[in-house]
Design an enzyme around this catalytic site. Structure first.
Site, PDB file in Angstrom:
ATOM      1  CG  ASP A  34     -18.730   3.183 -18.628  1.00 19.35           C
ATOM      2  OD1 ASP A  34     -19.026   4.080 -19.426  1.00 19.35           O
ATOM      3  OD2 ASP A  34     -18.328   3.391 -17.468  1.00 19.35           O
ATOM      4  CD  GLU A  39     -17.454   5.289 -22.843  1.00 11.68           C
ATOM      5  OE1 GLU A  39     -17.934   6.430 -22.820  1.00 11.68           O
ATOM      6  OE2 GLU A  39     -17.179   4.651 -21.812  1.00 11.68           O
TER       7      GLU A  39
END
Length: 567
Positions: free
Chosen positions: A207, A249
């Protein structure tokens, strides 16, 4: 081209369809109104039947649940509302028995304001954890840093009365950023990764990777130190957990995104944010030229690596990688409903964005599944699930999975007011119209179309698992065309972005002497010497396979193309 061994080991993702699961919204197995790990385990047969070969679980760690688990309060335990470590171990074991790999979510940029690390840091300036976070007396440092949640946060600094200073956060004020200049932070996050891989996970979706390091005078994103950290982490995981993957990401521009592959030494998979909004803009314009431009700028990925492609996920549709004019056009096409726009993006699910048109939804999935890399599906998109714009933030695209037409969509037996979130109520997209049981029972449904596409992709693994994509001229402005190939066969992929029927031609390599075979889609094709004549209805697609002639026995094999060594 990836070898058979690479497909089985480090590059297994080239033949895997990934499926994103917000665990709390998937299936309630214990009757408390909240989806859980046991619920995912119970639905593995469904995922296997669909053709899924890897699942990405949104954070299942102990959390304050202000941001769907991305505000972690304990990195080493399962949140009790989702299950136990034994439940995770059982899920991983059963998933592997189904041929499905399991990815966790590696949330490395920040923690919850309730995390013991931050609580210790804010209460005592002499605490060993004080330097694990970023503090300021003025809250004016890093002034060039973009505010990501601009509709909800006014600054990246928040005053803390207990600490007597401001603390820095890229996301919500309840999520203080970690200080990666502190060696103990880097060591602890590496330890956390080892812990969960030791429980059998096959890797992580990582993330918010660009934001880990901060430097005054910069935008505090994609700094060299970020790449150094993940290259070091990758080398450790390759040595200790071979075959595991890291998915980045990195919602950045193309020049900033490509380096996350690290020339094969950093992330084997990088999420392709620059492509995603252009897919929708191409539909609105009925012209795929912008898709060609983005693919030309980003392909091929380094050998042994690949892009992760997606149509939707658990966040809003990000418009950070388009121009102001493109953003205005996007919002005009897709953001005209009240409460649709959030943080400059669109908080809508795929089906409502595409007006519930199954043909368009299927074509977009066919495109997703035909690109070189790893396709990521979002739970419920295979049945055309809708959203709830009346829910706050991004909760509207995280509603309970619609298993049946029964009350609460078969997600839970509890009354609706005791569910983690209420189901979709829109009659066009709610459980009465869109549910797994009905879609599985009806031939030709959206579910069966996507299931068939996945099966065909898997049956043609060498072509679709190849790193190569070659553009083709379809002699029609609304048609995107490209070749996927391997030594013995080629697949021509055609996609009509227009609402009108289109007829055109594609030139064929003379060595492809076989007759064309339509393996997916519903267009009409006819070979005329060195050309393929095709007709595609509005928003329709075709996958066309040609077989190369087999060389006579004793013919020397052609030398493989030069490429960088695999990892």
């Amino acid at each position: 081209m990836a070898s058979a061994e690479e497909l089985r080991q480090g590059a297994w993702f080239r033949n895997a369809v990934f499926y994103e699961i917000p665990v709390r919204s998937f299936y309630d197995s214990n009757g408390d109104g909240i989806g859980d790990l046991g619920g995912v385990t119970q639905k593995l047969d469904y995922l296997s039947e669909l053709g899924v070969r890897a699942i990405w679980l949104l954070p299942f760690y102990r959390s304050a649940w202000r941001d769907e688990g991305y505000d972690i309060t304990d990195h080493y335990s399962i949140d009790p509302t989702l299950g136990t470590l034994d439940d995770l171990d059982r899920l991983v074991t059963d998933a592997h028995a189904h041929g499905i790999r399991v990815l966790g979510d590696f949330v490395s940029n920040h923690v919850s304001i309730d995390h013991p690390w931050f609580q210790a840091a804010r209460k005592d300036r002499g605490s060993p954890h004080r330097n694990w976070f970023l503090w300021s007396d003025t809250g004016k440092e890093f002034s060039r840093t973009r505010i990501i949640f601009r509709d909800l946060e006014r600054s990246n600094w928040t005053w803390d009365e207990t600490a007597g200073q401001y603390y820095f956060h890229r996301f919500y004020a309840t999520q203080p950023d970690l200080n990666y200049d502190e060696p103990a932070v880097r060591a602890e996050m590496t330890k956390i990764a080892r812990f969960w891989l030791g429980h059998g996970l096959d890797g992580f979706r990582c993330d918010a990777v660009p934001y880990l390091f901060k430097r005054e005078g910069t935008r505090c994103q994609s700094l060299p130190e970020v790449h150094q950290f993940f290259q070091e982490l990758r080398s450790i995981l390759d040595a200790e957990f071979p075959g595991t993957v890291l998915v980045a990401e990195a919602n950045q521009s193309v020049p900033e995104t490509v380096p996350y592959f690290g020339n094969g030494r950093e992330f084997p998979i990088v999420m392709h944010f620059p492509l995603m909004p252009n897919l929708y803009l191409a539909l609105g314009e009925e012209d795929p030229r912008r898709i060609r431009h983005v693919l030309q700028a980003t392909l091929p990925a380094p050998h042994g690596c690949g892009w992760a492609y997606f149509l939707r996920n658990h966040d809003e549709v990000s418009l950070e990688q388009v121009s102001d004019d493109e953003r205005e056009m996007f919002l005009w096409i897709y953001g005209r409903y009240p409460r649709t726009v959030l943080n400059g993006g669109i908080r809508r699910r795929l089906a409502p964005m595409l007006d519930g048109n199954d043909a368009t939804i299927a074509m977009m999935h066919a495109l997703l599944l035909s690109l070189p890399g790893a396709p990521f599906l979002y739970y419920g998109d295979e049945i055309g699930m809708g959203d709830r714009l009346d829910l706050s933030d991004r909760d509207g695209v995280r509603t309970p999975m619609q298993w049946t037409s029964e009350e609460n969509a078969g997600f839970s037996a509890l009354p609706v007011d005791r569910l983690v979130r209420p189901p979709v109520t829109d009659p066009n997209y709610g459980p009465a119209a869109r549910n797994v049981a009905e879609e599985r029972s009806r031939l030709g449904s959206l579910y069966h179309q996507i299931q068939q596409l996945i099966a065909i992709r898997s049956a043609n693994v060498e072509e679709f698992g190849s790193e190569r994509l070659a553009a083709a001229d379809a002699h029609a402005t609304s048609v995107l065309a490209f070749w996927r190939d391997q030594p013995s066969a080629r697949v021509l992929c055609l996609f009509n972005f227009s609402r009108a029927t289109v007829t055109g031609t594609v030139s064929i390599d003379p060595e492809l002497r076989s007759a064309p075979v339509l393996i997916a889609g519903d267009g009409t094709i006819e070979r005329q010497e060195s050309n393929l004549m095709y007709t595609l209805g509005g928003r329709r697609y075709a996958w066309v396979r040609f077989v190369r002639p087999v060389p006579p026995l004793g013919t020397p094999a052609a030398a493989p193309p030069e490429s960088s060594p695999s990892r």
